[in-house]
Structures are given as C-alpha cells and as structure tokens.
Design a protein around this motif. Sequence first.
Motif, PDB file in Angstrom:
ATOM      1  N   GLN A  93      44.249   7.926  12.324  1.00  0.00           N
ATOM      2  CA  GLN A  93      43.110   8.832  11.330  1.00  0.00           C
ATOM      3  C   GLN A  93      42.395   7.911  10.932  1.00  0.00           C
ATOM      4  O   GLN A  93      41.673   8.346  10.872  1.00  0.00           O
ATOM      5  CB  GLN A  93      44.628   9.241  10.699  1.00  0.00           C
ATOM      6  N   ALA A 147      35.865   7.595   0.766  1.00  0.00           N
ATOM      7  CA  ALA A 147      37.046   8.698  -0.190  1.00  0.00           C
ATOM      8  C   ALA A 147      38.068   9.457   1.129  1.00  0.00           C
ATOM      9  O   ALA A 147      39.169   9.312   0.388  1.00  0.00           O
ATOM     10  CB  ALA A 147      36.173   9.145  -0.573  1.00  0.00           C
ATOM     11  N   THR A 148      37.616   9.651   1.708  1.00  0.00           N
ATOM     12  CA  THR A 148      38.129  10.170   3.231  1.00  0.00           C
ATOM     13  C   THR A 148      39.191   9.546   3.619  1.00  0.00           C
ATOM     14  O   THR A 148      40.746   9.556   3.546  1.00  0.00           O
ATOM     15  CB  THR A 148      37.236  10.339   4.395  1.00  0.00           C
ATOM     16  N   GLN A 167      34.312  15.844   5.046  1.00  0.00           N
ATOM     17  CA  GLN A 167      35.469  15.149   5.778  1.00  0.00           C
ATOM     18  C   GLN A 167      36.164  16.010   6.817  1.00  0.00           C
ATOM     19  O   GLN A 167      36.569  15.180   7.869  1.00  0.00           O
ATOM     20  CB  GLN A 167      36.792  15.268   4.443  1.00  0.00           C
ATOM     21  N   THR A 187      41.861   8.731   1.180  1.00  0.00           N
ATOM     22  CA  THR A 187      43.031  10.189   0.861  1.00  0.00           C
ATOM     23  C   THR A 187      44.239  10.101   2.140  1.00  0.00           C
ATOM     24  O   THR A 187      45.565  10.703   1.427  1.00  0.00           O
ATOM     25  CB  THR A 187      41.738  11.048   1.080  1.00  0.00           C
ATOM     26  N   LEU A 188      43.618   9.594   2.925  1.00  0.00           N
ATOM     27  CA  LEU A 188      44.906   9.462   4.289  1.00  0.00           C
ATOM     28  C   LEU A 188      45.064   8.241   3.932  1.00  0.00           C
ATOM     29  O   LEU A 188      46.675   8.444   3.998  1.00  0.00           O
ATOM     30  CB  LEU A 188      44.498   9.482   5.382  1.00  0.00           C
ATOM     31  N   ALA A 204      47.691   9.704   1.417  1.00  0.00           N
ATOM     32  CA  ALA A 204      49.129  10.695   1.450  1.00  0.00           C
ATOM     33  C   ALA A 204      49.781   9.583   3.071  1.00  0.00           C
ATOM     34  O   ALA A 204      51.223  10.443   3.429  1.00  0.00           O
ATOM     35  CB  ALA A 204      48.242  11.374   3.237  1.00  0.00           C
ATOM     36  N   ASP A 243      34.459  15.430  14.264  1.00  0.00           N
ATOM     37  CA  ASP A 243      33.465  14.998  15.510  1.00  0.00           C
ATOM     38  C   ASP A 243      34.048  13.368  16.023  1.00  0.00           C
ATOM     39  O   ASP A 243      34.016  12.772  16.644  1.00  0.00           O
ATOM     40  CB  ASP A 243      31.702  14.748  14.262  1.00  0.00           C
ATOM     41  N   GLY A 244      34.960  12.464  14.416  1.00  0.00           N
ATOM     42  CA  GLY A 244      35.495  11.293  15.540  1.00  0.00           C
ATOM     43  C   GLY A 244      36.643  12.082  16.749  1.00  0.00           C
ATOM     44  O   GLY A 244      36.702  11.528  17.474  1.00  0.00           O
ATOM     45  N   LEU A 294      31.283   8.427   1.502  1.00  0.00           N
ATOM     46  CA  LEU A 294      32.345   9.671   1.845  1.00  0.00           C
ATOM     47  C   LEU A 294      33.090   9.064   2.741  1.00  0.00           C
ATOM     48  O   LEU A 294      34.881   9.439   2.735  1.00  0.00           O
ATOM     49  CB  LEU A 294      31.585  10.691   2.547  1.00  0.00           C
ATOM     50  N   ARG A 348      35.959  10.389  20.251  1.00  0.00           N
ATOM     51  CA  ARG A 348      37.278   9.534  20.561  1.00  0.00           C
ATOM     52  C   ARG A 348      38.009  10.101  21.776  1.00  0.00           C
ATOM     53  O   ARG A 348      38.403   9.063  22.966  1.00  0.00           O
ATOM     54  CB  ARG A 348      37.668   9.086  19.140  1.00  0.00           C
ATOM     55  N   ASP A 403      27.601   8.157  -0.393  1.00  0.00           N
ATOM     56  CA  ASP A 403      28.058   8.850  -1.777  1.00  0.00           C
ATOM     57  C   ASP A 403      29.552   7.795  -1.644  1.00  0.00           C
ATOM     58  O   ASP A 403      30.311   8.365  -2.081  1.00  0.00           O
ATOM     59  CB  ASP A 403      27.518   9.778  -2.081  1.00  0.00           C
ATOM     60  N   LEU A 434      25.920   8.295   3.796  1.00  0.00           N
ATOM     61  CA  LEU A 434      27.323   8.031   3.907  1.00  0.00           C
ATOM     62  C   LEU A 434      27.665   7.393   2.630  1.00  0.00           C
ATOM     63  O   LEU A 434      27.954   6.581   1.547  1.00  0.00           O
ATOM     64  CB  LEU A 434      28.044   7.052   4.768  1.00  0.00           C
ATOM     65  N   LEU A 483      33.940  15.135   9.648  1.00  0.00           N
ATOM     66  CA  LEU A 483      34.313  13.838   9.678  1.00  0.00           C
ATOM     67  C   LEU A 483      35.646  13.522  11.214  1.00  0.00           C
ATOM     68  O   LEU A 483      35.313  12.991  11.864  1.00  0.00           O
ATOM     69  CB  LEU A 483      34.348  12.814   9.074  1.00  0.00           C
ATOM     70  N   ASP A 511      35.347   6.648  13.815  1.00  0.00           N
ATOM     71  CA  ASP A 511      33.966   7.481  14.593  1.00  0.00           C
ATOM     72  C   ASP A 511      33.122   8.731  13.869  1.00  0.00           C
ATOM     73  O   ASP A 511      32.238   8.020  14.233  1.00  0.00           O
ATOM     74  CB  ASP A 511      34.944   7.346  15.906  1.00  0.00           C
ATOM     75  N   GLY A 512      33.973   9.304  13.301  1.00  0.00           N
ATOM     76  CA  GLY A 512      33.337  10.322  12.551  1.00  0.00           C
ATOM     77  C   GLY A 512      31.944  10.211  11.977  1.00  0.00           C
ATOM     78  O   GLY A 512      31.179  10.457  12.101  1.00  0.00           O
ATOM     79  N   ALA A 513      32.115   9.475  11.314  1.00  0.00           N
ATOM     80  CA  ALA A 513      31.841   8.667   9.737  1.00  0.00           C
ATOM     81  C   ALA A 513      30.743   8.275  10.675  1.00  0.00           C
ATOM     82  O   ALA A 513      28.827   8.624  10.587  1.00  0.00           O
ATOM     83  CB  ALA A 513      32.255   7.733   9.299  1.00  0.00           C
ATOM     84  N   THR A 561      46.158  15.438  10.514  1.00  0.00           N
ATOM     85  CA  THR A 561      44.604  14.374   9.539  1.00  0.00           C
ATOM     86  C   THR A 561      43.805  15.549   8.783  1.00  0.00           C
ATOM     87  O   THR A 561      43.502  15.356   7.738  1.00  0.00           O
ATOM     88  CB  THR A 561      43.409  13.667  10.431  1.00  0.00           C
ATOM     89  N   MET A 617      40.455   5.359  12.228  1.00  0.00           N
ATOM     90  CA  MET A 617      39.611   5.682  13.936  1.00  0.00           C
ATOM     91  C   MET A 617      38.883   7.195  13.950  1.00  0.00           C
ATOM     92  O   MET A 617      37.455   7.227  14.095  1.00  0.00           O
ATOM     93  CB  MET A 617      40.486   5.201  14.906  1.00  0.00           C
ATOM     94  N   LEU A 618      39.784   7.983  13.729  1.00  0.00           N
ATOM     95  CA  LEU A 618      38.882   9.288  13.905  1.00  0.00           C
ATOM     96  C   LEU A 618      37.917   9.231  12.937  1.00  0.00           C
ATOM     97  O   LEU A 618      36.441   9.841  12.778  1.00  0.00           O
ATOM     98  CB  LEU A 618      39.978  10.403  13.490  1.00  0.00           C
ATOM     99  N   VAL A 619      37.951   8.821  11.803  1.00  0.00           N
ATOM    100  CA  VAL A 619      37.146   9.084  10.168  1.00  0.00           C
ATOM    101  C   VAL A 619      36.117   7.512  10.601  1.00  0.00           C
ATOM    102  O   VAL A 619      35.108   7.830  10.124  1.00  0.00           O
ATOM    103  CB  VAL A 619      37.667   9.390   8.625  1.00  0.00           C
ATOM    104  N   LEU A 669      47.045  15.201  16.450  1.00  0.00           N
ATOM    105  CA  LEU A 669      46.629  14.231  15.123  1.00  0.00           C
ATOM    106  C   LEU A 669      45.229  14.451  14.612  1.00  0.00           C
ATOM    107  O   LEU A 669      45.215  14.940  13.749  1.00  0.00           O
ATOM    108  CB  LEU A 669      46.041  12.960  16.807  1.00  0.00           C
TER     109      LEU A 669
END
Lengths: 189, 189
Positions: free
Chosen positions: B151, B177-178, A151, B181-182, B185, A157-158, B174, A162, B172, B170, A154, B157-159, A178, B153-155, A174
């Motif tokens: 946040q 799930a990430t 996680q 979680t966000l 929160a 790298d995201g 991932l 970006r 599973d 991905l 992710l 684009d990272g993914a 996160t 978008m980070l996930v 940010l």
Amino acid sequence: MATMDKASSRDRLLDAAARLCYRDGVSIGVEALCREAGVSKRSMYQLFGGKDEMLAASLERRVPGYDARLTHPDPQAPPRERILYVFERLEKDSLDDDFHGCPFLAALVELKDPGHPASEVARGAKEQLARAFRTEAERGGARDPELLARQLMLVFDGAGARAGARLEHLADGLATATAGTLLDAAGLR
Amino acid sequence: MATMDKASSRDRLLDAAARLCYRDGVSIGVEALCREAGVSKRSMYQLFGGKDEMLAASLERRVPGYDARLTHPDPQAPPRERILYVFERLEKDSLDDDFHGCPFLAALVELKDPGHPASEVARGAKEQLARAFRTEAERGGARDPELLARQLMLVFDGAGARAGARLEHLADGLATATAGTLLDAAGLR
DNA sequence: AGGCGAAGAAACCGATCGGTGTATCGCACG
DNA sequence: CGTGCGATACACCGATCGGTTTCTTCGCCT
C-alpha cells in the motif's frame, strides 16, 4: 468523401495512434502510425498539422470512453460503491496482458514537457477523474472531500503505474482495499 | 589511465546518462550523452557494449544514493517515523523545479519492455524500497506487513509520478498524511 | 628513446526521425 | 462529360538514431 472503407481516415488515424502509442510509447514514428492506419503521411499532416497535434487529438478522443469505463453504471449507487467501482475496474483491466497503466499518465511521463498539447489533454483527463472522486466524496459526506479525492488519485495512479510496469499484481484487490481504508478514515459512509 | 580530469570516463558517462535520461527521458541519444560526458562514442561502446547496458549501469549506480536519501538517519527511530520520513523526503524533493518523479519508475514506464536490462535494475530498486517498508512494518507490529508495504508503495509511486507530471503539489504533506492514514489503519504503533 | 595500448575525433553505416513536394488517381459534383 | 478536390503513393529533405571504423594522438612503461 475520404476512403470510407469502414471509418474515416481521421478516425483510423486516431485509433492507430491510441493503440500504438499506448503499446510502444509516444516515441513511435509517424511512418508506423500511418502505415497501421492505412493512411498516407500526407493526409495525416493535412488532417492534424503535425504529430504533436495528432497525439493530443488521439488522447482527447479516448477521454469519454476512459471515463465511462471507470464509472459505476448506476448513478444512484452509494458514493462509496461508486468510488470503489473505479478501483475494481482498474484491477480487472490490469489483468490484461497488454495493460500498461493509465495512458494519460504514461503520456505525461514520456513527454516530460507540460506544455506539449498532448500533455494538456492528459492533464485535463486526470483532473476529470479527480473531480469525479471529489463529487462522490462530497455526496458521501467525507470529512475533507478535496483531500480524499487527492489521496484516491495517488492510489489510483500508483496502482496503475505499478501494475503497468509489472511491479505489482492487483488481482488480490490491493487497490480497492487501500482505497477502502482511505474512505473509512475520511468517514465516508 | 583514462583522462582523469576529475572522474573516470566511465563515471562521467554514468553521471551524464543519469542526469540527461532523468531530464529528457531514456530516448535521449547516445551522441548527446557522450557529448555531455566529454567522452567519445567509441569509448562508450568499449566500456558498456551498448546504450542499453550503459543505461542499466547508470540506473544501478543511482540505487545506493537513492535509498540513502530516503532512509531515516537514525536506524533506531520508531518504525512509524522511519516510514513517514520516506514520504517527507519525497515531498521535499518534489519541490525542486527539475523533479520528475522516481527515475526508476519513469524508466520502466518509458521502456515498456520488462526484459530491458535497465528495466530489471529499476525493478530491483523498487523492490528494495518495498522491502524496507515491509521490514519497518514488521518491526512496528503492523497487522499485515506485506500488505502495508504494498500500500505504501502505491502511495509513494503515485505521489512521485503525479508530482513529477505536475498533476499534484505535495507541499502540503499529502503523501505523508496518506501514508499516515494507512499506518493507522494497519495498527502500526 | 622507443613502442605499445587506450582514448579521442570524426567520418561513415543503413535506418529512421518529423515533415514536404510532386504527380497521380478516383470520386463526387456541376 | 468535364473539372476540381481530396487522398494516395513515393521520392525527398536535413537531422538524428544506435553502432562501427579509421586514423591519430597521447601517456605510460620498459
């Protein structure tokens, strides 16, 4: 031996490749690379055998420094601090005008061939960071260290991609925020 | 007018550009593009004025379909579902052998010039997804919708980037799930 | 039927691509 | 003092780059 004006031809070549490839992409020409390094094309091909191999060597050379830059100076610091330090560093680096994201991820994206020698080096570098995350996650007693490490990658790298593409400004923390949220959810004390 | 074998020269050109640029990168040659589209270079330059403009047009054409593909079919579905649907789609798409991540982010990474016409189109496409996240975050009563959207978008684009670069699988869940979680929160009901 | 315009095929432009061949130069070593 | 090797400069290779030009062909409209 070699023109040791300051550094060896080999080193100047690797440095030039790192700089120009990061700034302009791996499509940069061999001619431009050699001109920048002050090394003849002939020597380049004798030293590395080809552009692909030199590119791989150039990336490989960056790995230790890259890792060191992201690593918390105190090995005894709490895992949470050591993990968040990585994202703080990323955020600081991203403020630089010539920041273009993680050079290894960029190389992987640009040369889409996973079998390219440079791609394998880049993959290794990214796995190394993921392992570091995992180790800290274990040390900190995360519920699922492997999941948490993935996680965090992710987010890392995201955020890097970006910010490098000028899609995001990380100045406000940010990425760190996160990551912190994910650490909380993973029960990392 | 035009050889309407099936689609207009313009459309065939845009489709070929989308396909080849996604697979091989934007460094693909104009010659190869035109050959693939079955259109003469002459017509290409008459239609678009240059490679850069055609590339921009090709990306622009992809935007609606790309958004539609990531959008939950039911506009009345709960915000949480609509947001997670985006990540589920990403994960499914990433299983495809010729998945190489988000075409817009890839274009931004490859042409490092933010002023390139195609870069501006790509930036617009990414902003559109960020806005969609933000809208749903607001609808769902997230604590800080803007922060949550960034946040996510980070996930996303990272993914996408990591799966496209074969750094991550991905399958599973991932990414979902990430993101989940966000959402938790952020207090998104 | 005649003619006009749009599109195609292909040659062509100078520049650059990754990669070599060749001849020269300089320096260390015997 | 040679001699030999490593590095250089530079021309060169065929291929391709983005872009233009020329000529031809074809379809549509009057």
